[in-house]
Scaffold this active site. Structure first.
Site, PDB file in Angstrom:
ATOM      1  N   CYS A  23       0.928  -1.074  -0.026  1.00  0.00           N
ATOM      2  CA  CYS A  23      -0.108   0.010  -0.107  1.00  0.00           C
ATOM      3  C   CYS A  23       0.722   1.291  -0.015  1.00  0.00           C
ATOM      4  CB  CYS A  23      -0.875   0.150   1.149  1.00  0.00           C
ATOM      5  SG  CYS A  23      -2.044  -1.355   1.183  1.00  0.00           S
ATOM      6  N   GLY A  49       0.572  -0.417  -4.972  1.00  0.00           N
ATOM      7  CA  GLY A  49      -0.553  -1.193  -4.830  1.00  0.00           C
ATOM      8  C   GLY A  49      -1.439  -0.725  -5.951  1.00  0.00           C
ATOM      9  N   ASN A 124      -0.706   1.920   5.721  1.00  0.00           N
ATOM     10  CA  ASN A 124       0.160   1.001   5.006  1.00  0.00           C
ATOM     11  C   ASN A 124       0.766  -0.118   6.348  1.00  0.00           C
ATOM     12  OD1 ASN A 124       3.461   1.458   4.024  1.00  0.00           O
ATOM     13  ND2 ASN A 124       2.294  -0.245   3.442  1.00  0.00           N
ATOM     14  N   GLY A 125       0.917  -1.194   5.834  1.00  0.00           N
ATOM     15  CA  GLY A 125       1.387  -2.042   6.811  1.00  0.00           C
ATOM     16  C   GLY A 125       0.417  -3.279   7.494  1.00  0.00           C
ATOM     17  N   TYR A 264      13.410  -3.279  -2.924  1.00  0.00           N
ATOM     18  CA  TYR A 264      12.486  -3.759  -3.935  1.00  0.00           C
ATOM     19  C   TYR A 264      11.283  -2.635  -4.027  1.00  0.00           C
ATOM     20  CZ  TYR A 264       8.661  -5.967  -6.478  1.00  0.00           C
ATOM     21  OH  TYR A 264       7.484  -6.254  -7.275  1.00  0.00           O
TER      22      TYR A 264
HETATM   23  P1  AMP Z   1       9.726 -15.025  -7.051  1.00  0.00           P
HETATM   24  O1  AMP Z   1       9.236 -15.298  -8.680  1.00  0.00           O
HETATM   25  O2  AMP Z   1       8.519 -15.606  -6.357  1.00  0.00           O
HETATM   26  O3  AMP Z   1      11.248 -15.829  -6.742  1.00  0.00           O
HETATM   27  O4  AMP Z   1       9.707 -13.577  -6.870  1.00  0.00           O
HETATM   28  C1  AMP Z   1      11.075 -12.755  -7.060  1.00  0.00           C
HETATM   29  C2  AMP Z   1      10.498 -11.667  -8.067  1.00  0.00           C
HETATM   30  O5  AMP Z   1       9.300 -10.777  -7.324  1.00  0.00           O
HETATM   31  C3  AMP Z   1      11.706 -10.722  -8.161  1.00  0.00           C
HETATM   32  O6  AMP Z   1      11.510 -10.270  -9.499  1.00  0.00           O
HETATM   33  C4  AMP Z   1      11.074  -9.723  -7.405  1.00  0.00           C
HETATM   34  O7  AMP Z   1      11.669  -8.215  -7.959  1.00  0.00           O
HETATM   35  C5  AMP Z   1       9.657  -9.807  -7.092  1.00  0.00           C
HETATM   36  N1  AMP Z   1       9.304  -9.550  -5.647  1.00  0.00           N
HETATM   37  C6  AMP Z   1       9.930  -9.799  -4.370  1.00  0.00           C
HETATM   38  N2  AMP Z   1       9.121  -9.554  -3.526  1.00  0.00           N
HETATM   39  C7  AMP Z   1       8.087  -9.234  -4.041  1.00  0.00           C
HETATM   40  C8  AMP Z   1       6.753  -8.436  -3.227  1.00  0.00           C
HETATM   41  N3  AMP Z   1       6.819  -8.702  -1.749  1.00  0.00           N
HETATM   42  N4  AMP Z   1       5.770  -8.271  -3.767  1.00  0.00           N
HETATM   43  C9  AMP Z   1       5.911  -8.433  -5.085  1.00  0.00           C
HETATM   44  N5  AMP Z   1       7.081  -8.516  -6.080  1.00  0.00           N
HETATM   45  C10 AMP Z   1       7.982  -9.042  -5.229  1.00  0.00           C
END
Ligand code: AMP
Length: 493
Positions: A23, A49, A124-125, A264
């Site tokens: 968020c 979001g 947010n949180g 990220y």
């Molecule tokens: P995965 O494909 O499950 O290994 O997730 C890693 C990918 O998702 C990476 O490209 C990250 O940039 C992205 N990512 C990591 N954490 C999050 C998050 N909390 N929400 C959305 N995307 C994420």
């Protein structure tokens, strides 16, 4: 019986009251075009979001509210909508949730009438004790309208016996735990709150006679507001007209912002601790390069999440940085897709190999993080299918072994690849020639202090270490009963 349990489990998933929300929040005081400025601020925070958005305003007499599914630009783009949101004070919210109910009633800001007047709340949180608090509130006769933990805060404010609204807010804040940043709109003020460890972000800006509160500085830039400072951890800021008052009701704790904002979440141009997220991420790539023992022809980022780290990596080693993957910008983040099957499809929808740059090349592929491994698994195959000779994967943060409870969408420990597999097993799963994660020390060197500094660890880094600054008490068995009772109230609505 088995069938019933299956249905119940499915419903529990659907109505999980612990919706994990990242968020974006925004608030502005004393501004002529408060609703339009809020829409712009939310637009800059869209990356936090995309599921829904809302704005609440106050014109000195009355509150106005609009909540919509989808993107800010698609919903708050008409004069008519913005003109209906009258008043010089406004707060707004972008919602992200992966599981849980995707209904209008869960879209924020929330609003309540208290005996001291109305109050709008955007959050947010994630609270780590919202289920326990909700249980007590329900036992005391409260009726919940949503399945979001934010409503718990609203109920606590409404229930407080204190007379002034700000005292009611302090009363409520004392009872909640977890990672939270809040913006609130009362009949006389704009209020901002940051949790005692400063896990979730909130910054203060100034635009002429207006104060602005926002999750990130990029939301200040878009409206031409000047960045003043971050809201301190455990601080409540009370803004009335052009005056800002700081209230620090908690015993002082060491600030520990969430490391994932650096890795990220935050938009690359947003400032975190005096540097842009982009600079932090380039430094993460640089440290990763220092730890690298593989040679390659080209350095390829996973766009856009790995861009800055890959640049830092390539620049440090003097290697060629190439866009070996091309991103379709008209698809949301892969994570937003609710099921694993769709999520893996999402990677294909979003990215394609740039064949001419990668054919017969030895490639170092860089991403910011690896969670379930879905992204890397698909991309490595994509690169090999397009003719890559070797694909070595490097991740610009350490292995994520522990889930989050403060508002970041990480899956359960069972789904976290690094929690269950060795480096070789993960490498095998994603099909790469080699795999390397940045060390914890390397990460701290990139972002700030290392182990020798007295402030270490200056970040909330439980993803890698299991060190949770706030213990997640809702995880205790007893509360499962509450989830079931919530389920029946939610499904009856
Ligand atoms: P995965 O494909 O499950 O290994 O997730 C890693 C990918 O998702 C990476 O490209 C990250 O940039 C992205 N990512 C990591 N954490 C999050 C998050 N909390 N929400 C959305 N995307 C994420």
């Amino acid at each position: 019986m088995k069938k019933h349990i299956k249905i119940l489990k499915k419903k529990l998933r659907t109505f999980d009251p612990k919706i994990k929300e990242e968020c974006g929040i925004f608030g502005i005081s004393n501004a002529k075009d408060a609703s339009a400025l809020t829409a712009l601020g939310l637009h800059a925070l869209q990356h936090r979001g995309q599921e829904g958005c809302g704005i609440v305003t106050f014109d000195g007499k009355q509150y106005f509210s609009e909540k919509r599914f989808g993107l800010v630009g698609d919903n708050f783009n008409k004069e008519k909508v913005l003109n209906n949101l009258k008043g010089d004070y406004a707060i707004g919210h972008n919602r992200y949730s992966t599981t849980g109910e995707n209904t209008l009633r869960n879209i924020q800001p929330f609003f309540a009438d208290t005996n001291a007047g109305g109050i709008g709340v955007a959050h947010n949180g994630n609270l780590t004790n919202s289920i326990s608090l909700r249980k007590k509130l329900v036992e005391d006769g409260a009726i919940f309208y949503t399945t979001s933990d934010t409503e718990t805060i609203v109920q606590l404010i409404a229930k407080s016996k204190r007379v002034k609204t700000i005292d009611k807010v302090v009363d409520a804040i004392f009872q909640i735990q977890g990672g939270y940043a809040l913006v609130m709109l009362t009949q006389t003020s704009l209020i901002g709150v940051r949790d005692p460890f400063g896990i979730r972000p909130l910054v203060i800006g100034k635009l002429k006679n207006s104060y602005v509160l926002a999750s990130e500085t990029c939301a200040l830039d878009i409206i031409g507001a000047k960045f003043i400072r971050e809201v301190d951890n455990g601080e409540i800021v009370l803004i009335e007209n052009d005056k800002l008052q700081s209230i620090k009701p908690f015993p002082q704790k060491k600030v520990r912002p969430c490391v994932f904002e650096y890795i990220y979440f935050a938009r690359p141009d947003s400032i975190l601790d005096n540097k842009t997220a982009y600079e932090h991420r380039k430094n993460l790539g640089l440290e990763l390069a220092k730890e690298s023992d593989v040679d390659a022809d080209i350095i390829v980022p996973v766009p856009d999440s790995g861009n800055a780290a890959a640049l830092g990596f390539a620049q440090y080693l003097g290697k060629n940085f190439e866009l070996g993957l091309i991103r379709n910008h008209y698809v949301g983040r892969t994570f937003i897709e609710p099921s694993q099957k769709i999520r893996s499809l999402g990677v294909k929808l979003k990215l394609n190999a740039n064949k001419s740059t990668i054919k017969n090349k030895k490639i170092i592929l860089i991403d910011d993080s690896l969670v379930r491994g879905t992204t890397s698994h698909k991309i490595v195959k994509m690169l090999y299918d397009a003719g890559a000779k070797e694909v070595h994967v490097k991740i610009a943060c350490p292995e994520i072994k522990y889930p989050d409870f403060y508002g970041v969408d990480t899956p359960t420990k069972k789904e976290l690849l690094a929690a269950n597999k060795t480096n070789d097993e993960i490498c095998n799963y994603i099909g790469a020639k080699s795999l390397k994660f940045l060390s914890l020390n390397g990460m701290y060197r990139a972002i700030g202090f290392d182990k020798r500094n007295e402030n270490y660890p200056q970040l909330t880094d439980h993803y890698f270490t299991g060190d949770y600054p706030v213990k997640p008490i809702d995880e205790l068995g007893d509360n499962k009963v509450t989830q079931l009772s919530l389920l029946s109230s939610a499904s009856n609505n």
